[in-house]
Design a protein around this motif. Structure first.
Motif, PDB file in Angstrom:
ATOM      1  N   ALA A  46       0.895  -1.209  -0.092  1.00  9.47           N
ATOM      2  CA  ALA A  46       0.006  -0.217  -0.135  1.00  9.47           C
ATOM      3  C   ALA A  46       0.888   1.388   0.175  1.00  9.47           C
ATOM      4  O   ALA A  46       0.351   2.391  -0.475  1.00  9.47           O
ATOM      5  N   VAL A  47       2.081   1.262   0.443  1.00 10.50           N
ATOM      6  CA  VAL A  47       3.023   2.338   0.392  1.00 10.50           C
ATOM      7  C   VAL A  47       4.333   2.020  -0.377  1.00 10.50           C
ATOM      8  O   VAL A  47       5.339   2.530  -0.174  1.00 10.50           O
ATOM      9  N   HIS A  48       4.014   1.357  -1.211  1.00 13.66           N
ATOM     10  CA  HIS A  48       5.104   0.927  -2.351  1.00 13.66           C
ATOM     11  C   HIS A  48       6.244   0.048  -1.566  1.00 13.66           C
ATOM     12  O   HIS A  48       7.318   0.316  -1.625  1.00 13.66           O
ATOM     13  N   SER A  87      10.181   1.808  -1.449  1.00 15.01           N
ATOM     14  CA  SER A  87      10.156   3.370  -1.722  1.00 15.01           C
ATOM     15  C   SER A  87      10.888   3.964  -0.759  1.00 15.01           C
ATOM     16  O   SER A  87      10.898   5.064  -0.549  1.00 15.01           O
ATOM     17  N   GLY A  88      11.719   3.302   0.092  1.00 15.53           N
ATOM     18  CA  GLY A  88      12.583   3.773   1.215  1.00 15.53           C
ATOM     19  C   GLY A  88      11.852   4.095   2.556  1.00 15.53           C
ATOM     20  O   GLY A  88      11.121   3.406   2.864  1.00 15.53           O
ATOM     21  N   GLY A  89      12.350   5.036   3.245  1.00 14.60           N
ATOM     22  CA  GLY A  89      11.822   5.261   4.804  1.00 14.60           C
ATOM     23  C   GLY A  89      10.323   5.680   4.423  1.00 14.60           C
ATOM     24  O   GLY A  89      10.182   6.454   3.505  1.00 14.60           O
ATOM     25  N   ASP A  90       9.499   5.148   5.284  1.00 15.93           N
ATOM     26  CA  ASP A  90       8.344   5.527   5.534  1.00 15.93           C
ATOM     27  C   ASP A  90       8.111   6.861   5.969  1.00 15.93           C
ATOM     28  O   ASP A  90       8.299   7.252   7.104  1.00 15.93           O
ATOM     29  N   GLN A  91       7.851   7.728   5.156  1.00 19.68           N
ATOM     30  CA  GLN A  91       7.665   9.347   5.542  1.00 19.68           C
ATOM     31  C   GLN A  91       6.779   9.647   6.731  1.00 19.68           C
ATOM     32  O   GLN A  91       7.239  10.515   7.404  1.00 19.68           O
ATOM     33  N   TYR A  99      13.459   7.728  12.396  1.00 18.59           N
ATOM     34  CA  TYR A  99      12.097   7.257  11.943  1.00 18.59           C
ATOM     35  C   TYR A  99      11.733   6.523  13.380  1.00 18.59           C
ATOM     36  O   TYR A  99      12.490   5.877  14.038  1.00 18.59           O
ATOM     37  N   LEU A 108      17.661   5.528  12.997  1.00 17.83           N
ATOM     38  CA  LEU A 108      18.229   5.412  11.434  1.00 17.83           C
ATOM     39  C   LEU A 108      18.750   3.987  11.095  1.00 17.83           C
ATOM     40  O   LEU A 108      19.666   3.704  10.978  1.00 17.83           O
ATOM     41  N   VAL A 110      18.169   2.006   9.222  1.00 15.72           N
ATOM     42  CA  VAL A 110      18.621   1.153   7.877  1.00 15.72           C
ATOM     43  C   VAL A 110      19.973   0.763   7.762  1.00 15.72           C
ATOM     44  O   VAL A 110      20.324  -0.038   6.921  1.00 15.72           O
ATOM     45  N   LEU A 111      20.688   1.744   8.186  1.00 17.59           N
ATOM     46  CA  LEU A 111      22.057   1.788   8.258  1.00 17.59           C
ATOM     47  C   LEU A 111      22.576   0.564   8.779  1.00 17.59           C
ATOM     48  O   LEU A 111      23.619  -0.026   8.293  1.00 17.59           O
ATOM     49  N   TYR A 131       9.451   0.507  -8.431  1.00 17.76           N
ATOM     50  CA  TYR A 131      10.328   1.356  -7.986  1.00 17.76           C
ATOM     51  C   TYR A 131      11.003   0.695  -6.957  1.00 17.76           C
ATOM     52  O   TYR A 131      10.923   0.095  -6.105  1.00 17.76           O
ATOM     53  N   GLY A 135      15.644   5.118  -0.091  1.00 13.26           N
ATOM     54  CA  GLY A 135      16.167   4.240   0.737  1.00 13.26           C
ATOM     55  C   GLY A 135      16.164   2.838   0.046  1.00 13.26           C
ATOM     56  O   GLY A 135      16.718   1.722   0.266  1.00 13.26           O
ATOM     57  N   THR A 157      15.749  10.343  -3.621  1.00 14.38           N
ATOM     58  CA  THR A 157      14.987  11.414  -3.665  1.00 14.38           C
ATOM     59  C   THR A 157      15.405  12.515  -2.646  1.00 14.38           C
ATOM     60  O   THR A 157      14.638  13.739  -2.113  1.00 14.38           O
ATOM     61  N   ASP A 165      21.729   9.938   2.479  1.00 16.40           N
ATOM     62  CA  ASP A 165      22.319   8.940   3.094  1.00 16.40           C
ATOM     63  C   ASP A 165      23.660   9.194   2.423  1.00 16.40           C
ATOM     64  O   ASP A 165      24.120   8.859   1.445  1.00 16.40           O
TER      65      ASP A 165
HETATM   66  C1  S0N Z   1       7.844   5.744  -5.339  1.00 18.63           C
HETATM   67  C2  S0N Z   1       6.955   6.875  -6.192  1.00 18.63           C
HETATM   68  C3  S0N Z   1       7.791   7.648  -7.021  1.00 18.63           C
HETATM   69  C4  S0N Z   1       5.979   6.435  -6.877  1.00 18.63           C
HETATM   70  O1  S0N Z   1       4.975   7.302  -7.212  1.00 18.63           O
HETATM   71  P1  S0N Z   1       3.189   6.730  -7.446  1.00 18.63           P
HETATM   72  O2  S0N Z   1       3.391   5.586  -8.485  1.00 18.63           O
HETATM   73  O3  S0N Z   1       2.816   8.157  -8.162  1.00 18.63           O
HETATM   74  O4  S0N Z   1       2.593   6.466  -6.183  1.00 18.63           O
HETATM   75  P2  S0N Z   1       2.291   7.408  -5.093  1.00 18.63           P
HETATM   76  O5  S0N Z   1       0.707   7.663  -5.101  1.00 18.63           O
HETATM   77  O6  S0N Z   1       3.283   8.500  -4.643  1.00 18.63           O
HETATM   78  O7  S0N Z   1       2.314   6.170  -3.785  1.00 18.63           O
HETATM   79  C5  S0N Z   1       1.447   5.291  -3.429  1.00 18.63           C
HETATM   80  C6  S0N Z   1       1.159   5.278  -1.936  1.00 18.63           C
HETATM   81  O8  S0N Z   1       2.363   4.983  -1.267  1.00 18.63           O
HETATM   82  C7  S0N Z   1       2.741   6.038  -0.328  1.00 18.63           C
HETATM   83  N1  S0N Z   1       4.162   5.977  -0.294  1.00 18.63           N
HETATM   84  C8  S0N Z   1       4.928   5.825  -1.100  1.00 18.63           C
HETATM   85  N2  S0N Z   1       6.267   5.876  -0.908  1.00 18.63           N
HETATM   86  C9  S0N Z   1       6.153   6.180   0.244  1.00 18.63           C
HETATM   87  C10 S0N Z   1       7.226   6.604   1.291  1.00 18.63           C
HETATM   88  N3  S0N Z   1       8.427   6.437   1.177  1.00 18.63           N
HETATM   89  N4  S0N Z   1       6.692   6.822   2.653  1.00 18.63           N
HETATM   90  C11 S0N Z   1       5.427   6.560   2.938  1.00 18.63           C
HETATM   91  N5  S0N Z   1       4.468   6.627   1.942  1.00 18.63           N
HETATM   92  C12 S0N Z   1       4.694   6.363   0.771  1.00 18.63           C
HETATM   93  C13 S0N Z   1       2.051   7.156  -1.045  1.00 18.63           C
HETATM   94  O9  S0N Z   1       2.048   8.237  -0.025  1.00 18.63           O
HETATM   95  C14 S0N Z   1       0.866   6.700  -1.620  1.00 18.63           C
HETATM   96  O10 S0N Z   1       0.068   6.538  -0.658  1.00 18.63           O
HETATM   97  P3  S0N Z   1      -1.461   7.009  -0.555  1.00 18.63           P
HETATM   98  O11 S0N Z   1      -2.249   5.871  -1.689  1.00 18.63           O
HETATM   99  O12 S0N Z   1      -2.292   6.749   0.809  1.00 18.63           O
HETATM  100  O13 S0N Z   1      -1.765   8.423  -1.042  1.00 18.63           O
HETATM  101  C15 S0N Z   1       6.403   7.860  -5.023  1.00 18.63           C
HETATM  102  O14 S0N Z   1       5.574   7.099  -4.201  1.00 18.63           O
HETATM  103  C16 S0N Z   1       7.680   8.470  -4.031  1.00 18.63           C
HETATM  104  O15 S0N Z   1       8.212   9.355  -4.462  1.00 18.63           O
HETATM  105  N6  S0N Z   1       7.884   7.841  -2.929  1.00 18.63           N
HETATM  106  C17 S0N Z   1       8.494   8.663  -1.870  1.00 18.63           C
HETATM  107  C18 S0N Z   1       9.848   8.114  -2.102  1.00 18.63           C
HETATM  108  C19 S0N Z   1      10.772   8.905  -0.987  1.00 18.63           C
HETATM  109  O16 S0N Z   1      11.007  10.085  -0.934  1.00 18.63           O
HETATM  110  N7  S0N Z   1      11.284   7.978  -0.033  1.00 18.63           N
HETATM  111  C20 S0N Z   1      12.074   8.459   1.154  1.00 18.63           C
HETATM  112  C21 S0N Z   1      13.421   8.716   0.979  1.00 18.63           C
HETATM  113  N8  S0N Z   1      14.354   8.743   1.911  1.00 18.63           N
HETATM  114  C22 S0N Z   1      14.571   7.624   2.532  1.00 18.63           C
HETATM  115  O17 S0N Z   1      14.439   6.596   2.062  1.00 18.63           O
HETATM  116  C23 S0N Z   1      15.379   7.730   3.721  1.00 18.63           C
HETATM  117  C24 S0N Z   1      16.101   6.236   4.147  1.00 18.63           C
HETATM  118  C25 S0N Z   1      16.684   6.077   5.358  1.00 18.63           C
HETATM  119  O18 S0N Z   1      16.011   5.567   6.338  1.00 18.63           O
HETATM  120  C26 S0N Z   1      17.955   6.714   5.685  1.00 18.63           C
HETATM  121  C27 S0N Z   1      18.966   6.188   4.998  1.00 18.63           C
HETATM  122  C28 S0N Z   1      20.345   6.670   5.111  1.00 18.63           C
HETATM  123  C29 S0N Z   1      20.655   7.750   6.201  1.00 18.63           C
HETATM  124  C30 S0N Z   1      19.444   7.940   6.886  1.00 18.63           C
HETATM  125  C31 S0N Z   1      18.329   7.460   6.750  1.00 18.63           C
HETATM  126  C32 S0N Z   1      17.051   7.926   7.348  1.00 18.63           C
HETATM  127  O19 S0N Z   1      16.760   7.400   8.200  1.00 18.63           O
HETATM  128  O20 S0N Z   1      16.427   8.991   6.863  1.00 18.63           O
END
Ligand code: S0N
Length: 287
Positions: A46-48, A87-91, A99, A108, A110-111, A131, A135, A157, A165
């Motif tokens: 549901a959240v990719h 799609s990486g960390g759940d925002q 997180y 953090l 995932v490290l 995708y 992360g 992103t 990262d």
């Molecule tokens: C993947 C993308 C491009 C897909 O786009 P599309 O097809 O338009 O789908 P959406 O409608 O956007 O997504 C479908 C549903 O999924 C939810 N969703 C998607 N990705 C995430 C996410 N990462 N977190 C929470 N929810 C997500 C959407 O919200 C949607 O839900 P509904 O249907 O309810 O609206 C597009 O989805 C996209 O760009 N996603 C976000 C990608 C992103 O920015 N990821 C996070 C990047 N950062 C990290 O991963 C940090 C990792 C990490 O943990 C880390 C690593 C090293 C050092 C530190 C850290 C740290 O902890 O920060």
């Protein structure tokens, strides 16, 4: 992305793992094939397949299980469905300093998982459909090999969503694709299709989506035919190049493992346990 394609029967039958701690998983599924392949699936479509703290905890358990089970010789990491690997960390779980899970502590984590995957003395293959973003992109890079479906899309992103990262996600990426490309990937936050990823050396091969699991299992089975010790040492050696003392420790650990199995290594332990002087005189270093 098309999401209506039917994936044809996989090349092997997966048996779910039933040990108690793993069967309680919410976000991750672990399945084992009869010939020793573990498939670890992030199951939050549901959240990719974004990971939250619980997901990372379960992934750590799953990878530890794969490490400790001698019968497991290769690991596949994948995401549920064919729209996303991860799609990486759940925002929505992102708090003030990391997180935040049920215990309220920002992490953090995932490290730690990256390190664990690199230290696993078995091959880890990313099986990527859809995708692999943020992360999730880093997770596939940290795997030893990546098999991509033709619908796969890759990218970072961080600078768009206020994250980055600077570990494997940056320096290891630059080793894979080169400095200019790595900077492009991070600074512009573009997405790249499977063909472009193949050209950059980000993935090992691209196959039609329908063939993804069949091809991945085929690669695993080719690996299963090879010497596990040679593979563990090679993985450690390749990691040592970029992992400093930690990498050397991993490589040296493989040497220690072999030494423990030798008569010379056993003589030291036996002498200690038998409260006598060790008899190393008959052991020679052969050139
Ligand atoms: C993947 C993308 C491009 C897909 O786009 P599309 O097809 O338009 O789908 P959406 O409608 O956007 O997504 C479908 C549903 O999924 C939810 N969703 C998607 N990705 C995430 C996410 N990462 N977190 C929470 N929810 C997500 C959407 O919200 C949607 O839900 P509904 O249907 O309810 O609206 C597009 O989805 C996209 O760009 N996603 C976000 C990608 C992103 O920015 N990821 C996070 C990047 N950062 C990290 O991963 C940090 C990792 C990490 O943990 C880390 C690593 C090293 C050092 C530190 C850290 C740290 O902890 O920060």
């Amino acid at each position: 992305l098309q999401d209506t394609k039917t994936i044809i029967a996989p090349a092997c039958t997966w048996t779910p793992v039933h040990i108690r701690s793993l069967s309680k998983f919410e976000d991750v599924r672990v399945e084992i094939s009869s010939d020793g392949i573990a498939k670890i699936t992030i199951a939050r479509p549901a959240v990719h397949n974004a990971f939250r703290p619980l997901t990372l905890l379960e992934l750590e358990h799953a990878f530890r299980y794969a490490r400790d089970m001698p019968s497991i010789r290769a690991v596949i990491l994948t995401g549920e469905g064919h729209r996303a690997f991860c799609s990486g960390g759940d925002q929505s779980a992102r708090g003030h300093g990391g997180y935040v899970g049920d215990d309220g502590i920002p992490r953090l984590a995932v490290l730690d998982l990256h390190v664990m995957m690199r230290r696993l003395p078995k091959v880890v293959i990313a099986m990527v459909a859809g995708y692999a973003i943020g992360g999730g992109h880093i997770l596939h890079m940290v795997c030893d090999l990546t098999i991509a479906a033709d619908n796969a899309r890759f990218g970072q992103t961080g600078p768009k969503v206020g994250s980055f990262d600077g570990g494997y996600g940056s320096s290891y990426m630059a080793r894979i694709v080169g400095q200019k490309r790595a900077r492009e990937i991070w600074f512009l936050c573009r997405q790249y299709d499977a063909k472009q990823a193949l050209q950059m050396g980000l993935v090992n091969t691209v196959v039609p989506l329908e063939q993804l699991e069949i091809e991945t299992v085929k690669w695993c089975r080719e690996i299963l035919e090879k010497s596990p010790t040679a593979i563990a040492c090679l993985k450690a050696a390749m990691n040592a190049d970029g992992d400093g003392h930690s990498g050397l420790s991993q490589l040296a650990g493989e040497a220690t493992r072999l030494f423990y199995q030798s008569e010379e290594g056993k003589e030291g332990k036996n002498a200690f346990l038998e409260k006598r002087k060790p008899r190393f005189g008959s052991f020679v270093i052969e050139e």
